[in-house]
Write a protein that holds these residues in place. Structure first.
Motif, PDB file in Angstrom:
ATOM      1  N   CYS A  15       0.812  -1.221   0.000  1.00  0.00           N
ATOM      2  CA  CYS A  15       0.000   0.000   0.000  1.00  0.00           C
ATOM      3  C   CYS A  15       0.843   1.268   0.000  1.00  0.00           C
ATOM      4  O   CYS A  15       0.322   2.355  -0.227  1.00  0.00           O
ATOM      5  N   ASN A  18      -0.142   4.910   1.597  1.00  0.00           N
ATOM      6  CA  ASN A  18      -1.595   4.990   1.711  1.00  0.00           C
ATOM      7  C   ASN A  18      -2.059   4.244   2.966  1.00  0.00           C
ATOM      8  O   ASN A  18      -2.480   3.098   2.923  1.00  0.00           O
ATOM      9  N   ILE A  19      -1.973   4.918   4.099  1.00  0.00           N
ATOM     10  CA  ILE A  19      -2.312   4.323   5.397  1.00  0.00           C
ATOM     11  C   ILE A  19      -3.783   3.921   5.445  1.00  0.00           C
ATOM     12  O   ILE A  19      -4.129   2.890   6.017  1.00  0.00           O
ATOM     13  N   ARG A  20      -4.621   4.726   4.848  1.00  0.00           N
ATOM     14  CA  ARG A  20      -6.064   4.415   4.826  1.00  0.00           C
ATOM     15  C   ARG A  20      -6.324   3.071   4.146  1.00  0.00           C
ATOM     16  O   ARG A  20      -7.068   2.235   4.658  1.00  0.00           O
ATOM     17  N   PHE A  22      -4.082   0.678   3.680  1.00  0.00           N
ATOM     18  CA  PHE A  22      -3.432  -0.344   4.500  1.00  0.00           C
ATOM     19  C   PHE A  22      -4.353  -0.791   5.632  1.00  0.00           C
ATOM     20  O   PHE A  22      -4.540  -1.989   5.853  1.00  0.00           O
ATOM     21  N   ARG A  23      -4.944   0.153   6.346  1.00  0.00           N
ATOM     22  CA  ARG A  23      -5.847  -0.185   7.450  1.00  0.00           C
ATOM     23  C   ARG A  23      -7.093  -0.923   6.957  1.00  0.00           C
ATOM     24  O   ARG A  23      -7.531  -1.893   7.583  1.00  0.00           O
ATOM     25  N   LYS A  24      -7.651  -0.450   5.858  1.00  0.00           N
ATOM     26  CA  LYS A  24      -8.859  -1.079   5.303  1.00  0.00           C
ATOM     27  C   LYS A  24      -8.582  -2.531   4.926  1.00  0.00           C
ATOM     28  O   LYS A  24      -9.339  -3.438   5.277  1.00  0.00           O
ATOM     29  N   THR A  26      -6.031  -4.473   5.882  1.00  0.00           N
ATOM     30  CA  THR A  26      -5.647  -5.243   7.058  1.00  0.00           C
ATOM     31  C   THR A  26      -6.885  -5.725   7.802  1.00  0.00           C
ATOM     32  O   THR A  26      -6.959  -6.881   8.235  1.00  0.00           O
ATOM     33  N   LYS A  27      -7.859  -4.864   7.933  1.00  0.00           N
ATOM     34  CA  LYS A  27      -9.112  -5.224   8.603  1.00  0.00           C
ATOM     35  C   LYS A  27      -9.904  -6.235   7.768  1.00  0.00           C
ATOM     36  O   LYS A  27     -10.392  -7.240   8.286  1.00  0.00           O
ATOM     37  N   GLU A  28     -10.004  -5.989   6.474  1.00  0.00           N
ATOM     38  CA  GLU A  28     -10.789  -6.859   5.584  1.00  0.00           C
ATOM     39  C   GLU A  28     -10.227  -8.274   5.489  1.00  0.00           C
ATOM     40  O   GLU A  28     -10.973  -9.245   5.418  1.00  0.00           O
ATOM     41  N   LYS A  30      -8.033  -9.732   7.714  1.00  0.00           N
ATOM     42  CA  LYS A  30      -7.481 -10.178   8.989  1.00  0.00           C
ATOM     43  C   LYS A  30      -7.685 -11.688   9.139  1.00  0.00           C
ATOM     44  O   LYS A  30      -8.779 -12.210   8.947  1.00  0.00           O
ATOM     45  N   ASN A  39       2.749  -1.854   4.375  1.00  0.00           N
ATOM     46  CA  ASN A  39       2.660  -0.416   4.148  1.00  0.00           C
ATOM     47  C   ASN A  39       3.934   0.001   3.424  1.00  0.00           C
ATOM     48  O   ASN A  39       4.316  -0.638   2.465  1.00  0.00           O
TER      49      ASN A  39
END
Length: 114
Positions: A15, A18-20, A22-24, A26-28, A30, A39
């Motif tokens: 990613c 693009n932290i947003r 990366f977080r999305k 990572t959550k999706e 997991k 990242n």
């Protein structure tokens, strides 16, 4: 779509800054052992060496690192004009190909990581 099409495929997703995203992701994904999300990384070469192919937009740095890693390169659409010119160059000089899901027969892949 490729992830669903090839059930034995492993994905390495970078990613960058693009932290947003990366977080999305990572959550999706997991707990999904088929998906590896990164990242920012210093170099893509070590990740790319784990992969059988590279699917990327036609950015000059990423394609150069994929070529350096000795991997097949498949291009998805990038930014108009700038990356379209990169795409033309990369197809000619880096032997990149335009990506389409129809090109992939997952049961024939030796190393199903992208």
């Amino acid at each position: 779509l490729l992830y669903k099409h090839c059930t034995d495929l492993k994905l390495h997703v970078v990613c960058g800054a693009n932290i947003r995203l990366f977080r999305k992701l990572t959550k999706e994904f997991k707990g999904d052992s088929r998906v590896f999300i990164y990242n920012e990384v210093h170099s893509l070469v070590s990740i790319m060496k784990k992969c059988g192919i590279i699917i990327t937009k036609p950015g000059a740095v990423t394609v150069t690192e994929a070529f350096k890693a000795g991997r097949e390169i498949y291009l998805i659409p990038g930014l108009p004009i700038i990356e379209e010119n990169n795409r033309i160059y990369e197809i000619k000089y880096f032997l990149a190909k335009d990506f389409s899901i129809e090109q992939f027969n997952c049961s024939d892949n030796k190393n199903n990581e992208a």
